[in-house]
Design a protein around this motif. Structure first.
Motif, mmCIF file in Angstrom:
data_model
loop_
_atom_site.group_PDB
_atom_site.id
_atom_site.type_symbol
_atom_site.label_atom_id
_atom_site.label_comp_id
_atom_site.label_asym_id
_atom_site.label_seq_id
_atom_site.Cartn_x
_atom_site.Cartn_y
_atom_site.Cartn_z
ATOM 1 N N GLN A 104 0.817 -1.210 0.000
ATOM 2 C CA GLN A 104 0.000 0.000 0.000
ATOM 3 C C GLN A 104 0.849 1.258 0.000
ATOM 4 O O GLN A 104 0.516 2.235 -0.680
ATOM 5 C CB GLN A 104 -0.952 0.019 1.200
ATOM 6 C CG GLN A 104 -1.778 1.308 1.236
ATOM 7 C CD GLN A 104 -2.948 1.252 2.168
ATOM 8 O OE1 GLN A 104 -3.839 0.438 1.997
ATOM 9 N NE2 GLN A 104 -2.949 2.112 3.168
ATOM 10 N N ALA A 105 1.949 1.273 0.730
ATOM 11 C CA ALA A 105 2.797 2.465 0.774
ATOM 12 C C ALA A 105 3.333 2.797 -0.612
ATOM 13 O O ALA A 105 3.360 3.971 -1.022
ATOM 14 C CB ALA A 105 3.942 2.258 1.761
ATOM 15 N N GLU A 106 3.755 1.746 -1.356
ATOM 16 C CA GLU A 106 4.285 1.963 -2.702
ATOM 17 C C GLU A 106 3.184 2.408 -3.663
ATOM 18 O O GLU A 106 3.407 3.289 -4.513
ATOM 19 C CB GLU A 106 4.942 0.688 -3.222
ATOM 20 C CG GLU A 106 6.198 0.264 -2.489
ATOM 21 C CD GLU A 106 5.917 -0.510 -1.209
ATOM 22 O OE1 GLU A 106 6.877 -0.857 -0.499
ATOM 23 O OE2 GLU A 106 4.731 -0.757 -0.907
ATOM 24 N N LEU A 107 2.012 1.827 -3.530
ATOM 25 C CA LEU A 107 0.885 2.234 -4.377
ATOM 26 C C LEU A 107 0.493 3.680 -4.107
ATOM 27 O O LEU A 107 0.195 4.450 -5.025
ATOM 28 C CB LEU A 107 -0.312 1.314 -4.139
ATOM 29 C CG LEU A 107 -0.166 -0.132 -4.637
ATOM 30 C CD1 LEU A 107 -1.303 -0.992 -4.111
ATOM 31 C CD2 LEU A 107 -0.143 -0.176 -6.166
ATOM 32 N N LEU A 108 0.499 4.040 -2.849
ATOM 33 C CA LEU A 108 0.129 5.396 -2.461
ATOM 34 C C LEU A 108 1.143 6.408 -3.007
ATOM 35 O O LEU A 108 0.775 7.475 -3.507
ATOM 36 C CB LEU A 108 0.052 5.474 -0.937
ATOM 37 C CG LEU A 108 -0.785 6.578 -0.307
ATOM 38 C CD1 LEU A 108 -2.224 6.511 -0.797
ATOM 39 C CD2 LEU A 108 -0.738 6.472 1.211
ATOM 40 N N LYS A 109 2.422 6.055 -2.933
ATOM 41 C CA LYS A 109 3.456 6.951 -3.461
ATOM 42 C C LYS A 109 3.328 7.094 -4.970
ATOM 43 O O LYS A 109 3.447 8.208 -5.511
ATOM 44 C CB LYS A 109 4.845 6.412 -3.110
ATOM 45 C CG LYS A 109 5.985 7.348 -3.560
ATOM 46 C CD LYS A 109 7.337 6.809 -3.161
ATOM 47 C CE LYS A 109 8.431 7.833 -3.468
ATOM 48 N NZ LYS A 109 8.434 8.318 -4.862
ATOM 49 N N LEU A 110 3.064 5.973 -5.651
ATOM 50 C CA LEU A 110 2.880 6.020 -7.106
ATOM 51 C C LEU A 110 1.720 6.940 -7.472
ATOM 52 O O LEU A 110 1.828 7.750 -8.399
ATOM 53 C CB LEU A 110 2.630 4.612 -7.631
ATOM 54 C CG LEU A 110 2.452 4.459 -9.145
ATOM 55 C CD1 LEU A 110 3.690 4.929 -9.889
ATOM 56 C CD2 LEU A 110 2.143 3.006 -9.494
ATOM 57 N N ALA A 111 0.623 6.831 -6.733
ATOM 58 C CA ALA A 111 -0.535 7.698 -6.994
ATOM 59 C C ALA A 111 -0.186 9.157 -6.744
ATOM 60 O O ALA A 111 -0.512 10.044 -7.547
ATOM 61 C CB ALA A 111 -1.709 7.272 -6.124
ATOM 62 N N GLY A 112 0.483 9.433 -5.625
ATOM 63 C CA GLY A 112 0.830 10.811 -5.280
ATOM 64 C C GLY A 112 1.787 11.438 -6.263
ATOM 65 O O GLY A 112 1.713 12.647 -6.535
#
Length: 431
Positions: A288-296
């Motif tokens: 989730q942390a990596e997905l969130l960073k990708l989105a941001g």
């Protein structure tokens, strides 16, 4: 604990009114148990015609995200066609449900244009063999002790249990839970045997050069272990535990699928894919942390919609023989990412939970009376009303609960679609 007191509401009126006044929103919704009842045999599923029509009116504001499939004899497309006076209207009028199926590797638009982004022909060929292997395995197993079922009943049970999905072949043992529910030890033994069969499929895939191509999705599950694999949820206290054993492509998890849908949403708004036209769950990170960073790092904050996530499969329980809380459920990951995206992009995202416990599949239900008491007793904590679903330390916060199940949600969905259709017509007339 104060933050939780604003959530877990049984009243969806405020959500309906606020969405109708929101310029840019997106509903991302599961299917089974959400807009149609949970049933033992997927071939008996029924969807309301008015729901199908409402989904079409919400075009551009609505996607599905499901572990089921769009296509095939057990796919949702057949269910949509059966709901219409003329099945041909589905394709002619764009009445199919757009979005992702098979956890995120089967993409479809409203006109049933289906693709499997990132999936190789070799993987598809291996998947095509799985249903026949599952049938042979289950046919042989049920004839032996301690099951000792005789023909022709074995063939009938196997026909219901083996789902020949194109990219997510599944053993759905709901029908066997019903047969053995008075003998829970035998049913738990069966669950473990099916899990072992799935493990053997992974071994066969590796021997054919496909190591790491697949994973087993347990629904419902008991969260993930230290290696990231989903935990089998054994039957206990009259609950069926894991009933769906899905052989799925790696990366086909709903939280990754959410970014695929947002990539597609942005394309519909701007004509460009922020993550690239070829972005798919096989290329994305899983944490989730990596997905969130990708989105941001990628999505334009000005165009980020307010997201409403809708699901019915969450679990929370103690690990057997331990005080450790394990949380799972196939909707947990994407709902949690929606919650985190709301915080990151400063959007009033909402998480909606549908109580599907009144269906044919046993699962924990909501104590509606206790939640209703919170209107007059705001200090009353909701956790006892949500036992088996969530808990006091769960980072996932549910905003609105539809205790009336999929029927209540369909009413809400149709009312929202009607309001947005009227608004769109009014805006078009002004322009």
């Amino acid at each position: 604990m104060a933050d939780y007191q604003t959530g877990y509401s049984l009243d969806s009126t405020e959500l309906l009114n606020s969405l109708a006044a929101t310029e840019r929103f997106l509903i991302v919704q599961d299917l089974d148990g959400v807009c149609m009842g949970l049933v033992r045999d997927p071939l008996t599923r029924v969807i309301e015609r008015r729901y199908v029509a409402a989904a079409a009116r919400l075009a551009g504001r609505f996607y599905v995200l499901t572990n089921g499939e769009h296509i095939g004899r057990r796919g949702v497309n057949n269910i949509v066609e059966n709901a219409l006076a003329d099945p041909a209207h589905a394709r002619e009028q764009g009445l199919y449900l757009p979005g992702l199926a098979a956890g995120g590797v089967q993409l479809q638009d409203r006109y049933a244009q289906v693709s499997h982004p990132g999936v190789s022909e070799t993987e598809l060929q291996f998947l095509q063999q799985v249903p026949a292997k599952a049938e042979a395995f289950l046919q042989a197993l049920l004839a032996t002790a301690p099951y000792a079922i005789e023909e022709p009943l074995i063939s009938t049970l196997v026909a219901s249990a083996v789902l020949d999905n194109r990219v997510s072949p599944t053993l759905n043992i709901n029908v066997l839970y019903q047969y053995f529910k008075a003998q829970p030890d035998i049913y738990c033994h069966l669950q473990q045997k099916v899990a072992a069969f799935m493990a053997d499929l992974h071994k066969q895939a590796a021997e054919q050069g496909l190591e790491g191509s697949f994973f087993t999705h347990y629904a419902p599950n008991a969260g993930r272990d230290a290696q990231g694999n989903e935990r089998l949820r054994l039957a206990v206290d009259g609950m069926a535990g894991t009933t769906d054993f899905q052989f799925m492509l790696s990366g086909a998890i709903k939280e990754v699928g959410l970014l695929v849908l947002l990539n597609y949403y942005y394309f519909e708004q701007t004509g460009e894919y922020p993550l690239g036209a070829d972005f798919n769950p096989r290329l994305a990170p899983h944490g989730q942390a990596e997905l969130l960073k990708l989105a941001g790092d990628t999505f334009d904050p000005q165009l980020m919609p307010r997201i409403v996530g809708v699901g019915d499969t969450l679990s929370s329980s103690l690990l057997p023989g331990s005080s450790e809380v394990v949380r799972g459920g196939s909707d947990r990951g994407f709902l949690q990412l929606i919650q985190a995206l709301g915080e990151l992009f400063e959007r009033d995202n909402k998480l909606v939970y549908i109580d599907s416990s009144a269906g044919e599949v046993r699962r924990p239900g909501i104590d509606t009376a206790l939640l209703q008491r919170r209107k007059t007793e705001p200090a009353l904590e909701p956790w006892a009303a949500l036992a088996g679903i969530t808990d006091a330390t769960d980072p996932l916060r549910l905003d609105v609960i539809f205790s009336g199940g999929h029927q209540q949600y369909v009413e809400f969905f149709c009312e929202l679609a009607g309001r947005m259709s009227n608004l769109d017509h009014a805006l078009a007339a002004k322009s």
